[in-house]
Motif scaffolding. Structure first.
Motif, mmCIF file in Angstrom:
data_model
loop_
_atom_site.group_PDB
_atom_site.id
_atom_site.type_symbol
_atom_site.label_atom_id
_atom_site.label_comp_id
_atom_site.label_asym_id
_atom_site.label_seq_id
_atom_site.Cartn_x
_atom_site.Cartn_y
_atom_site.Cartn_z
ATOM 1 N N ILE A 1 0.831 -1.202 0.000
ATOM 2 C CA ILE A 1 0.000 0.000 0.000
ATOM 3 C C ILE A 1 0.868 1.255 0.000
ATOM 4 N N GLY A 2 1.886 1.257 0.827
ATOM 5 C CA GLY A 2 2.736 2.435 0.939
ATOM 6 C C GLY A 2 3.450 2.779 -0.352
ATOM 7 N N THR A 3 4.016 1.779 -1.028
ATOM 8 C CA THR A 3 4.741 2.061 -2.269
ATOM 9 C C THR A 3 3.800 2.541 -3.364
ATOM 10 N N GLN A 4 2.586 1.999 -3.403
ATOM 11 C CA GLN A 4 1.618 2.462 -4.403
ATOM 12 C C GLN A 4 1.112 3.869 -4.077
ATOM 13 N N ALA A 5 0.994 4.175 -2.791
ATOM 14 C CA ALA A 5 0.629 5.540 -2.400
ATOM 15 C C ALA A 5 1.697 6.525 -2.850
ATOM 16 N N LEU A 6 2.943 6.149 -2.700
ATOM 17 C CA LEU A 6 4.021 7.028 -3.146
ATOM 18 C C LEU A 6 4.033 7.165 -4.663
#
Length: 361
Positions: free
Chosen positions: A13-18
């Motif tokens: 989730i975090g990498t896609q948010a970035l």
């Protein structure tokens, strides 16, 4: 410009948010990042986005939420350890883009009493779909919520056929690329059970009015049926960047995040009833959700122990739900729901699950 604090920044989730933030530098600014254990990955992200405020682990992440001025906190931490950061974000009055469903499910009323209307924006694709569909009518006009499930890698198998499946097979999800725990939860449908509890807590709809249907194509992400017989569905190719972007800037939409459906290509969408005998997780989750209190925390903690045991070769695939069922049956809830009683219930559930797993070996 919205100031964003990303928790679980090195995960899926975090990498896609970035990715979303990177593509929209004039719309979002990263003001803080936290990771679980990936220090190198966290440092690389901090260098790229020019972020000084970082944290490793859930305890440091909770303090980060308290210390950093942000407009929205994206909680992409995995597991119930995300509860502290969730409560901190709500206490600080931040918009909470919630991908860490466990913190709401485990925290229950502890989370709900802190949350102002609209403060929690769901990031799960199913709950984002429901939130979008609910804009078509009033709460009093809702007849039921329909969560869709891909069915996971074992869709169509009988209970007997699930006895010998392997961890590698359980991780071969047909649609989504997720971590070990979430992917296994999708295979057992525990993830869908957790999502039913989450839907009840987010949207204040009775468990009797929340259904699950198997939709292998994962194009319709969930639906809302209204009292006049109309059903509003949210459909898009499977891409978590769409619900993430809505979480970051709800209710505004971020252009160019995902690709639209191609209506020039012939395609079919199918829907199937859930097989409760082979996959009893949803039925058990509804029972746990109705019981409330510390029961959801016990359900979640027992599942985490059982998933680890399955991947370690100490438990069969059906043994995951068998273990959860035994632990839930043995649980006696304390009188008051507090962070301390939740921590004690989780500790008890993990120890009880470990004993049940050892006994089944």
């Amino acid at each position: 410009m919205r100031r964003v604090l990303v928790l679980g920044s090195t995960g899926s989730i975090g990498t896609q948010a970035l990715d979303v933030i990177r593509a929209n530098p004039h719309r979002f600014e990263v003001v803080g990042l936290s990771a679980g254990t990936d220090r190198a990955g966290l440092e690389a992200q901090a260098a790229e986005f020019g972020v000084e405020a970082t944290a490793l682990g859930a305890v440091e992440a909770e303090q980060l939420v308290r210390d950093v001025e942000a407009d929205v906190v994206l909680n992409g931490i995995t597991g119930s350890v995300g509860l502290g950061p969730t409560l901190a974000a709500l206490e600080r009055g931040r918009t909470l883009a919630l991908a860490n469903k466990e913190s709401l499910i485990v925290g229950g009323d502890l989370v709900r009493v802190l949350a102002e209307k609209g403060q929690i924006v769901p990031v799960d694709s199913e709950h984002s779909a429901i939130a979008q569909a609910l804009r078509a009518g009033e709460h009093s006009e809702v007849r039921r919520l329909v969560l869709t499930a891909s069915g996971g890698p074992f869709r169509g198998r009988t209970a007997a056929e699930l006895r010998d499946v392997t961890p590698a097979q359980a991780l071969a999800h047909p649609t989504w690329d997720m971590g070990r725990v979430v992917t296994t939860n999708s295979a057992t449908l525990v993830n869908k059970g957790l999502e039913v509890i989450e839907a009840h807590l987010l949207f204040d709809v009775d468990y009797d009015d929340i259904d699950v249907v198997v939709h292998p194509q994962s194009i319709v992400h969930s639906m809302v049926e209204f009292v006049d017989g109309s059903t509003i569905a949210q459909a898009s190719p499977p891409d978590m960047r769409l619900p993430i972007s809505l979480g970051l800037d709800w209710p505004q939409r971020v252009g160019g995040v995902g690709r639209p459906l191609d209506w020039t290509v012939a395609t079919s969408w199918t829907f199937e009833p859930l097989d409760d005998e082979a996959f009893p997780a949803v039925r058990l989750a509804k029972r746990v959700g109705r019981a409330g209190g510390t029961y959801p925390a016990v359900f979640n903690a027992a599942n985490e122990q059982a998933v680890d045991a399955f991947h370690d070769g100490r438990l069969s695939f059906p043994g995951i739900l068998d273990t959860i069922d035994r632990v839930v049956d043995a649980h006696e809830a304390p009188g008051a729901l507090t962070r301390e009683s939740l921590a004690e219930a989780e500790r008890w559930a993990r120890e009880t699950a470990d004993r049940a797993i050892a006994a089944a070996a």
